[in-house]
Design a protein around this motif. Structure first.
Motif, PDB file in Angstrom:
ATOM      1  N   LEU A 191       0.667  -1.031   0.007  1.00 34.81           N
ATOM      2  CA  LEU A 191      -0.088  -0.037   0.000  1.00 34.81           C
ATOM      3  C   LEU A 191       0.852   1.276   0.142  1.00 34.81           C
ATOM      4  CD1 LEU A 191      -2.905  -0.961   2.488  1.00 34.81           C
ATOM      5  CD2 LEU A 191      -3.020  -0.655  -0.005  1.00 34.81           C
ATOM      6  N   SER A 221     -12.516   0.954   3.745  1.00 36.59           N
ATOM      7  CA  SER A 221     -13.023   2.157   3.118  1.00 36.59           C
ATOM      8  C   SER A 221     -14.307   1.691   2.519  1.00 36.59           C
ATOM      9  CB  SER A 221     -12.020   2.409   1.718  1.00 36.59           C
ATOM     10  OG  SER A 221     -11.729   1.263   1.018  1.00 36.59           O
ATOM     11  N   LEU A 238      -7.632  -2.648   2.331  1.00 34.47           N
ATOM     12  CA  LEU A 238      -8.080  -0.987   1.850  1.00 34.47           C
ATOM     13  C   LEU A 238      -9.529  -1.148   1.399  1.00 34.47           C
ATOM     14  CD1 LEU A 238      -7.194   1.758   1.313  1.00 34.47           C
ATOM     15  CD2 LEU A 238      -6.570   0.880  -0.923  1.00 34.47           C
TER      16      LEU A 238
END
Length: 486
Positions: A38, A362, A358
């Motif tokens: 990331l 999110s 992620l």
């Protein structure tokens, strides 16, 4: 790209952001390798958005960082063992072994053949000469040319490079300046149509191959040329009609009668008779189109194999079209490097669970994975369009966004839909780029001619984006479910 103080400052900022992410406490649900992947993604996105370095240079940096950071990370299976730089480097360049890269490479050779023989120009001039010289007919002809070229030329920038000088020649033939409204009408129509057919045809754009590379790696399957056309072409056909309506009403040419123009026939006559190489290329291109469109129906050969065989034929002495020395100068090898690196980065994000983490923190945190399918597509598409404003390359956007969508699809609570379909639809939206010239290389090429302003482009882009977005939602609720994409 020239490295100036601004670009160097951005490079330092990207590096600082990367190290901040690396030094953050490692969440329990995120593997160390995933956190480091990331961090490299953040570094890459900043470089891609700002173009602080050229895309090929960013690709080399990304491969280097992945090899180092992942190589020193503990494996997910056994945290007491590190991946090692050799294994990590193999992961970092894994995209180069993707068949999608070979397909793009072969298609770029085909585009070079079109340029070397001049066949793309002959096709464009012929179609435009047949539609007439009234403004509306020229708009129609420009859209038709962009569709035909999309069948054979895989680079949107190359298609724009073919159309732009021809359209400028038309404008000049009518005694108009390049700043005329006719020039703006034709140029904006050309590049918006190119973007529309990037979606409609599988082999029209490299970013489609990025998504297909991820799909092949994650789900072990490919989407045939014909299947992609069945999914996307109806959307592109409707949007082509919308483009015609929008452009003919948005921009009125500044002269009442342009029927005296004869530049098209004159330019076509200047090309002379079709050469033997052009005839050979027509045969090869038509054979490709027929074999691509009947893949899985009439024969067992996949798109990439068909493309590579076609390249071999084009390079074969006597029966071919050119030699290697001639074609290697025309192929943008940097494009392939960026393309393969994008696939590698996305694959590393998936394999190290960085993409799934992620996604969970999110989209899943927003409740997207438990929303009704059509509503989720609507929100994802809106987010996709919004973040595209910061990207100059749809290939880069696909590399960053599609792995997250794949991770989200894997976490969905509902199971009565096709996860691959969700990924493909989001890839359609990746190719939008209708709002600003900077959002697509082909638009920047046309914008550089000075024929239209960013405001002109935005005026056409807003209705195209809104209608295209609504069509995505409508198709998701109807057509794509009927034919089994969702």
């Amino acid at each position: 790209m020239k490295i100036n103080s601004r670009n160097f400052s951005i490079l330092l900022i990207a590096t600082a952001v990367m190290f901040v992410i690396l030094l953050l406490p490692n969440p329990e649900t995120l593997p160390v390798a995933g956190q480091r992947a990331l961090a490299v993604l953040a570094f890459a996105v900043i470089l891609w958005i700002t173009e602080a370095v050229t895309y090929p240079v960013s690709a080399v940096m990304i491969v280097s960082l992945l090899a180092l950071f992942i190589g020193l990370s503990p494996t997910i299976e056994d945290p007491s063992v590190t991946y090692g730089t050799s294994e990590a480097l193999s992961m970092a360049i894994g995209g180069f072994s993707s068949t999608a890269v070979l397909l793009v490479g072969g298609a770029l050779v085909l585009a070079a053949a079109m340029e070397i023989t001049g066949l793309h120009r002959r096709i464009a001039l012929y179609i435009l000469s047949k539609v007439g010289t009234q403004p509306g007919r020229l708009v129609m002809g420009t859209i038709l040319v962009s569709f035909v070229l999309a069948l054979f030329v895989p680079s949107a920038t190359a298609r724009a490079g073919t159309l732009v000088p021809i359209l400028l020649g038309i404008v000049a033939a009518f005694g108009l300046a390049k700043e005329s409204r006719l020039a703006a009408l034709l140029m904006i129509t050309a590049v918006q149509s190119i973007s529309i057919w990037n979606i409609g045809i599988k082999t029209a754009a490299a970013q489609n191959m990025v998504a297909l590379g991820f799909i092949k790696a994650e789900y072990g399957m490919d989407i045939t040329w014909g299947a992609w056309f069945l999914y996307a072409a109806p959307w592109s056909i409707i949007m082509s009609v919308v483009l015609y309506i929008v452009m003919t009403r948005l921009i009125k040419p500044d002269i009442p009668d342009i029927t005296k123009g004869n530049s098209l026939k004159k330019q076509l006559d200047e090309l002379g008779k079709m050469s033997s190489k052009e005839k050979k290329l027509i045969i090869i291109a038509l054979a490709l189109l027929i074999l691509w469109s009947t893949e899985g129906l009439l024969h067992p050969f996949d798109s990439t194999t068909i493309m590579i065989v076609a390249v071999a034929v084009m390079l074969t002495p006597i029966v071919g079209i050119f030699g290697w020395k001639e074609v290697q100068q025309k192929v943008p090898w940097g494009t392939l490097i960026v393309f393969a690196t994008g696939i590698s980065l996305g694959t590393v994000l998936l394999s190290t669970e960085g993409a799934s983490w992620l996604s969970a923190n999110s989209f899943e945190a927003m409740g997207l994975n438990s929303m009704p399918l059509v509503m989720m597509i609507a929100l994802l598409a809106a987010f996709n369009i919004l973040i595209h404003l910061g990207f100059a390359s749809a290939t880069s956007l696909a590399s960053a966004f599609i792995p997250i969508v794949i991770a989200l699809a894997g976490s969905m609570e509902a199971t009565n839909f096709n996860a691959i379909g969700l990924v493909v639809i989001m890839q359609f939206v990746v190719s939008f780029g209708f709002l600003l010239p900077v959002n697509a290389p082909q638009s920047m090429l046309a914008y550089g001619t000075g024929t239209f302003t960013a405001k002109d482009f935005l005026k056409s882009g807003i209705p195209l984006t809104v209608i295209g977005y609504l069509l995505i939602i409508i198709f998701s609720a109807t057509y794509w479910q009927w034919i089994g994409l969702l």
